[in-house]
Design an enzyme around this catalytic site. Sequence first.
Site, PDB file in Angstrom:
ATOM      1  N   THR A 145       0.827  -1.213   0.000  1.00 16.17           N
ATOM      2  CA  THR A 145       0.000   0.000   0.000  1.00 16.17           C
ATOM      3  C   THR A 145       0.857   1.258   0.000  1.00 16.17           C
ATOM      4  OG1 THR A 145      -1.637   1.236   1.273  1.00 16.17           O
ATOM      5  CG2 THR A 145      -0.159  -0.136   2.538  1.00 16.17           C
ATOM      6  N   LYS A 157       1.388  -3.798   6.777  1.00 15.34           N
ATOM      7  CA  LYS A 157       2.025  -3.731   5.454  1.00 15.34           C
ATOM      8  C   LYS A 157       3.468  -3.252   5.576  1.00 15.34           C
ATOM      9  CE  LYS A 157      -1.451  -5.012   2.920  1.00 15.34           C
ATOM     10  NZ  LYS A 157      -1.499  -5.949   1.816  1.00 15.34           N
ATOM     11  N   SER A 168      -2.551   3.284  10.501  1.00 13.72           N
ATOM     12  CA  SER A 168      -3.554   2.403  11.120  1.00 13.72           C
ATOM     13  C   SER A 168      -2.873   1.062  11.366  1.00 13.72           C
ATOM     14  CB  SER A 168      -4.749   2.198  10.177  1.00 13.72           C
ATOM     15  OG  SER A 168      -4.374   1.351   9.094  1.00 13.72           O
ATOM     16  N   TYR A 197      -3.850  -1.740  10.217  1.00  8.03           N
ATOM     17  CA  TYR A 197      -3.765  -2.388   8.893  1.00  8.03           C
ATOM     18  C   TYR A 197      -2.504  -1.931   8.155  1.00  8.03           C
ATOM     19  CZ  TYR A 197      -3.977  -2.295   3.905  1.00  8.03           C
ATOM     20  OH  TYR A 197      -3.599  -2.364   2.582  1.00  8.03           O
ATOM     21  N   HIS A 198      -2.311  -0.605   8.084  1.00 10.13           N
ATOM     22  CA  HIS A 198      -1.138  -0.110   7.353  1.00 10.13           C
ATOM     23  C   HIS A 198       0.157  -0.565   8.029  1.00 10.13           C
ATOM     24  CE1 HIS A 198      -4.152   2.766   5.585  1.00 10.13           C
ATOM     25  NE2 HIS A 198      -3.432   2.544   4.513  1.00 10.13           N
TER      26      HIS A 198
END
Length: 389
Positions: A145, A193, A187, A189-190
Amino acid sequence: MKVLVLGGDGFCGWPTSLHLSAKGHDVKIVDNFARRNADVELEVSSLTPISPMGSRLAAWNVLTGREIGFERFDVAENYHRLLTLIKEWQPDAVVHFAEQRAAPYSMKSSWHKRYTVSNNLNATNNLLAALVEAECDAHVVHLGTMGVYGYGTAGVKIPEGYLRIQVPTDDGTVVESEILYPPNPGSIYHLTKTQDQLFFAYYNKNDGVRVTDLHQGIVWGTQTTETRLDERLINRFDYDGDYGTVLNRFLMQAAVKYPLTVHGSGGQTRAFIHIQDTVRCIELAIENPPAAGERVQVFNQMTETHRLIDLAQIVSRLTGAEIDHIENPRNEADSNDLFVENRQLIELGLEPILLEDTLMEEVTEIAGKYADRVDLSKIEARSLWRKKS
Ligand code: NAD
Ligand code: USQ
């Protein structure tokens, strides 16, 4: 080429699987339906009526004569299923989409944080460990991302993965080097990554695993050439407050006359790419693997950047929608500049689809056509980054 698609039932994975199959690749999908199960948990469904996997694959076979294989299991938990599949099938490339991908979902509660970390990191580590154990030299193409870089670039153009640095030493000389661009996740989620990047760097250095990490912007649109062939192949369209991404949400909101939900001032600038360009980029990445011994290859997979308020104004101009500025549920800068290098995919042949040229088609073809399936109560974004004081 034999291409294994992990997460091939999802928004990006399904059209990619069809596209690669249409191009003559032998495609096999693995998915555990975590995304469909999240819809059950959140009591929401895709705006578009997606078919079950069996109907999707049967329709593709009838329409094209091509077969796509499917295995249902959890890549993060069922290591030996994955290992056996890789050992027996010996894929040439593995496209890895199999992660929990929504930032708001990852911030809903401590359970959602822990699930996202454990699912995403174990999925990536399991894949890399299985390739090494199976002695399989498949090229890993991972969907990363743009959010690994953070969005506050202070006027610097974000490079493709690596930052050239100069460090002054004690004896007055200057050492030059290239390092992974400093991660700055916004976040949980990030954050997963940014940690994926370290797994790739490590397995690449230690075991010579060949990896392309695609740092993708926000994907918008729904259909691709292949998913348009028949309604049983239609792609998913998420509009709810957890999984719906900003531009698709604005398009759906315009279609049902719901004021566009701009978080804060809308001065946040983000990178975007159409789903048709996503599948093309993945094809380009598969066709252009790094050489043996080469470091992890990073491409910035985005085609344009926009401030959210500008996007809202474009949608409003095209549809007459009202714009609402709502209190931002996230912890993010109210405004930022974003300059991104994306030369590598363009040089490989990507011809970007521009947002202003195709937005209206999306409003009528999808958002308008399926507007009666919207549950208005699911539009509000309820996941908060921090408790309200
Ligand atoms: P999605 O949730 O629609 O698809 C992910 C698929 O992976 C789902 O079908 C899910 O069931 C499956 N999956 C998740 N965990 C799994 C596991 N442990 N085992 C097996 N299957 C599993 O998401 P998407 O929008 O298609 O995103 C795919 C990838 O692309 C993600 O990694 C995401 O981070 C990345 N990405 C997406 C966007 C976007 O705007 N959608 C933008 C940038 C990057
Ligand atoms: N936003 C609004 N209104 C909305 C929804 C979102 O203003 O109704 C704002 C958010 O506050 C944020 C921006 O729009 O500033 C983007 O939010 P988003 O939900 O569209 O995208 P994001 O959370 O960043 O995540 C999505 C995908 C993720 C991918 C990422 C790419 O879900 O998988 O990694 O885009 S990027 O943003 O480039 O990091």
